[in-house]
Design an enzyme around this catalytic site. Sequence first.
Site, mmCIF file in Angstrom:
data_model
loop_
_atom_site.group_PDB
_atom_site.id
_atom_site.type_symbol
_atom_site.label_atom_id
_atom_site.label_comp_id
_atom_site.label_asym_id
_atom_site.label_seq_id
_atom_site.Cartn_x
_atom_site.Cartn_y
_atom_site.Cartn_z
ATOM 1 N N LYS A 113 0.830 -1.213 0.000
ATOM 2 C CA LYS A 113 0.000 0.000 0.000
ATOM 3 C C LYS A 113 0.861 1.259 0.000
ATOM 4 C CE LYS A 113 -4.339 -1.789 1.672
ATOM 5 N NZ LYS A 113 -5.476 -1.684 2.575
ATOM 6 N N LYS A 199 -5.273 -10.118 -5.567
ATOM 7 C CA LYS A 199 -6.472 -10.397 -4.765
ATOM 8 C C LYS A 199 -7.587 -9.401 -5.078
ATOM 9 C CE LYS A 199 -6.277 -7.835 -0.474
ATOM 10 N NZ LYS A 199 -6.870 -7.716 0.804
ATOM 11 N N LYS A 202 -11.164 -3.882 -2.336
ATOM 12 C CA LYS A 202 -12.046 -2.708 -2.408
ATOM 13 C C LYS A 202 -11.335 -1.539 -3.070
ATOM 14 C CE LYS A 202 -13.584 -3.394 2.276
ATOM 15 N NZ LYS A 202 -12.313 -3.219 2.995
HETATM 16 N N1 AQP Z 1 -9.731 -11.104 -1.840
HETATM 17 C C1 AQP Z 1 -9.988 -11.578 -0.631
HETATM 18 N N2 AQP Z 1 -10.189 -12.902 -0.457
HETATM 19 C C2 AQP Z 1 -10.475 -13.409 0.773
HETATM 20 N N3 AQP Z 1 -10.608 -12.645 1.883
HETATM 21 C C3 AQP Z 1 -10.433 -11.325 1.751
HETATM 22 N N4 AQP Z 1 -10.503 -10.302 2.633
HETATM 23 C C4 AQP Z 1 -10.252 -9.132 1.986
HETATM 24 N N5 AQP Z 1 -10.012 -9.368 0.688
HETATM 25 C C5 AQP Z 1 -10.114 -10.711 0.499
HETATM 26 C C6 AQP Z 1 -10.813 -10.467 4.045
HETATM 27 O O1 AQP Z 1 -11.867 -9.568 4.351
HETATM 28 C C7 AQP Z 1 -11.716 -9.133 5.694
HETATM 29 C C8 AQP Z 1 -11.841 -7.666 5.780
HETATM 30 O O2 AQP Z 1 -10.859 -7.015 5.021
HETATM 31 P P1 AQP Z 1 -10.564 -5.483 5.295
HETATM 32 O O3 AQP Z 1 -11.663 -4.648 4.837
HETATM 33 O O4 AQP Z 1 -10.241 -5.275 6.710
HETATM 34 O O5 AQP Z 1 -9.278 -5.130 4.518
HETATM 35 P P2 AQP Z 1 -8.506 -5.740 3.375
HETATM 36 O O6 AQP Z 1 -8.031 -7.093 3.704
HETATM 37 O O7 AQP Z 1 -7.442 -4.780 3.041
HETATM 38 O O8 AQP Z 1 -9.628 -5.831 2.249
HETATM 39 P P3 AQP Z 1 -9.702 -5.169 0.872
HETATM 40 O O9 AQP Z 1 -11.052 -5.397 0.329
HETATM 41 O O10 AQP Z 1 -8.574 -5.604 0.018
HETATM 42 O O11 AQP Z 1 -9.590 -3.622 1.200
HETATM 43 P P4 AQP Z 1 -8.581 -2.572 0.699
HETATM 44 O O12 AQP Z 1 -8.734 -2.544 -0.790
HETATM 45 O O13 AQP Z 1 -9.079 -1.317 1.359
HETATM 46 O O14 AQP Z 1 -7.228 -2.984 1.122
HETATM 47 C C9 AQP Z 1 -10.367 -9.644 6.194
HETATM 48 O O15 AQP Z 1 -10.579 -10.784 6.996
HETATM 49 C C10 AQP Z 1 -9.656 -10.025 4.935
HETATM 50 O O16 AQP Z 1 -8.754 -11.094 5.143
#
Ligand code: AQP
Length: 337
Positions: A113, A199, A202
């Site tokens: 990030k 992956k 969001k």
């Molecule tokens: N692609 C994924 N596959 C499986 N699990 C996932 N998680 C996120 N992406 C995947 C799981 O969702 C939970 C919450 O995630 P988060 O919102 O705390 O942050 P993150 O992991 O950073 O999710 P994003 O969607 O990728 O957000 P951004 O883009 O903001 O970084 C966690 O349990 C995570 O493992």
Amino acid sequence: MGKPRVLSGVQPTGNLHLGNYLGAIRNWVDSQYDSENFFCVVDLHAVTVPHDPTVLAENTRAIAALYLACGIDLSCSTIFVQSQISAHAELAWLLNCVTPLNWLERMIQFKEKAVKQGENVSVGLLDYPVLMAADILLYDADRVPVGEDQKQHLELTRDIALRVNHQFGTEDKVILKVPDPAIRKAGARVMSLTDGTKKMSKSDPSEMSRIAILDSPDEIRKKIKRCKTDPVRGLEFDNPERPECSNLLGLYQVLSNQTQEAVAAECAEMGWGQFKPLLTDTAIAALEPIQKKYREILDDPGYLDTVLKDGQAKANEVAQATLNRVKAAMGFSLPGV
Ligand code: AQP
């Protein structure tokens, strides 16, 4: 002995997608009756990257509503907003002071990030895993159900807890419970629809890369129709040359509640023209009841307010007790003690 404690959360940084649902929330729902659960909307984490205050407030409520719509049951689970419990920020500070800087500099998510942020990268982004450790440790969590991407942060949480126990506890007096990760194989790493090696996230600038839980049937249809595939006929799991194929089959497997073997056999001879409509119908059918319940919850804002107020009271009681325990062990004098 009481039931094991579970803690997990999602950041309100955008629309929840199938990765968040299948990697985390669906697992919370499936095993919630075996444990005492705390599920938070981790809004303090959402400000570690640039954000819009109005959108943050809207997303925070939307995510709490989605927890309920996905099936979180308040008879065994508490839903709350992280920033409403001041113990999270306070314990994070105490843990900051026992966490070596180089432990944080090693974190893969920070490195990935930080590259995207360039010179604007905040101290908060580096410190994110310590706040996450505070979130978990405050609730004496036994298990933390998350997707594969959070594994390294959970290992760090364990290391921080052990360090606090080593520095300030004794063999008979453990200060912080050391939690275990709970990462299921199926759905643990849902990949982008436009690149099977990345992956689903969001923060990906392309909406076409993810299916949001609240996407309409038309949007789901369009995204699956255009998603990246390959020219090979016959579909298979675990071929490193075909990451998109493995990802889309995996999505179909978890959304249709089948075993990998059953899906592998069903789709072995299929081409994409036959498989894509099948995946589309399965995704629409799996998300439809969640979307209906979500709309019902949002139609009654008073209900969500009550859920979050009750959640705050319950979470605060547990969190404050742990914070007091840590503060006492570290030598802070507590009022009235
Ligand atoms: N692609 C994924 N596959 C499986 N699990 C996932 N998680 C996120 N992406 C995947 C799981 O969702 C939970 C919450 O995630 P988060 O919102 O705390 O942050 P993150 O992991 O950073 O999710 P994003 O969607 O990728 O957000 P951004 O883009 O903001 O970084 C966690 O349990 C995570 O493992």
